[in-house]
Design a protein around this motif. Sequence first.
Motif, PDB file in Angstrom:
ATOM      1  N   PHE A 103      -4.780   8.545  -6.818  1.00 44.52           N
ATOM      2  CA  PHE A 103      -3.369   8.593  -6.469  1.00 44.52           C
ATOM      3  C   PHE A 103      -2.700   9.754  -7.191  1.00 44.52           C
ATOM      4  N   TRP A 159       4.075   4.254  -2.511  1.00 41.58           N
ATOM      5  CA  TRP A 159       3.346   5.455  -2.091  1.00 41.58           C
ATOM      6  C   TRP A 159       1.846   5.257  -2.232  1.00 41.58           C
ATOM      7  N   GLN A 160       1.428   4.574  -3.281  1.00 41.96           N
ATOM      8  CA  GLN A 160       0.002   4.324  -3.473  1.00 41.96           C
ATOM      9  C   GLN A 160      -0.548   3.404  -2.392  1.00 41.96           C
ATOM     10  N   ALA A 163      -0.688   5.431   0.902  1.00 40.74           N
ATOM     11  CA  ALA A 163      -1.827   6.357   0.915  1.00 40.74           C
ATOM     12  C   ALA A 163      -3.126   5.608   1.189  1.00 40.74           C
ATOM     13  N   ASP A 166      -3.248   4.504   4.865  1.00 38.20           N
ATOM     14  CA  ASP A 166      -3.538   5.644   5.749  1.00 38.20           C
ATOM     15  C   ASP A 166      -5.038   5.905   5.881  1.00 38.20           C
TER      16      ASP A 166
END
Length: 196
Positions: A103, A159-160, A163, A166
Motif C-alpha cells: 500500500f 484507499w487500501q 486498491a 481493484d
Amino acid sequence: MQLLTWNVEAFGPNAKTRLATVLKHIQGTIFRCPDGEQPEPCCILLQEVSVRSLPAILENSWVREHFVVVPTKPEHWPPQTNTGNVTLVARTIPVVAAYTLEFLHSPLKRQALLVDVRLGVPTASESDGGSECLGPERTLRIANVHLESLAQGTQHRPWQLRATADTLVTCGVHAGIVAGDMNAIAPQDWELPAYV
C-alpha cells in the motif's frame, strides 16, 4: 473451501511459541485434524507474522505436509518491516500465482498478499439427472490484508481496501475474496465495504 483468518500479534512476548500454539489449535480444534490428517480444502490467512515467528510455520509438520505456504521468506514482505502476511493453502487446492500489493503512503508499511487458486465450478449434469459435478475450473483470488491500524490510519483504510478490491477485477480472475485484519475501529469503517 473453508477460509480462516487470524492476526497472530507479532509484538508480544514469545511470538514463535504463540504462533506454534495457534497452529496447533487450528489443526486440532478448528479443522479437527489432531493426528496430522489432511484438512478439508481450506486457506488460512495470517497477519502480523514476525521474522521471529515465521519458523513456527515453516517447521510445523502438519503445515509442511498439507499446505503451500506463501511467502516462505520475510524478504517478500514490504522493505523495512519485521512483520507481514502469510497465507496457507491446502495442497488439495492448486495455487496458480501469488503477489504482494504494497500500500502506497502506508505509515506502517501495510500490504495485501494476493494468492490465486484454481477451483472447479459445480454444475448440474443433464445426463445423470441433475446431480452436481465439477465443471470448468476458475481462478479465485484471495486477498489477505492487514489494513492501517490506529486512529491515524482511518484516512488510509478506504484507499487500501479500494486498491485491494481493484485487484479482484483483473483479466483471468473469475472471483475474489478480501479477508484479514481490516482494523475497523472507527465508526466510518463500519460502512466501508459498501463503498468499495
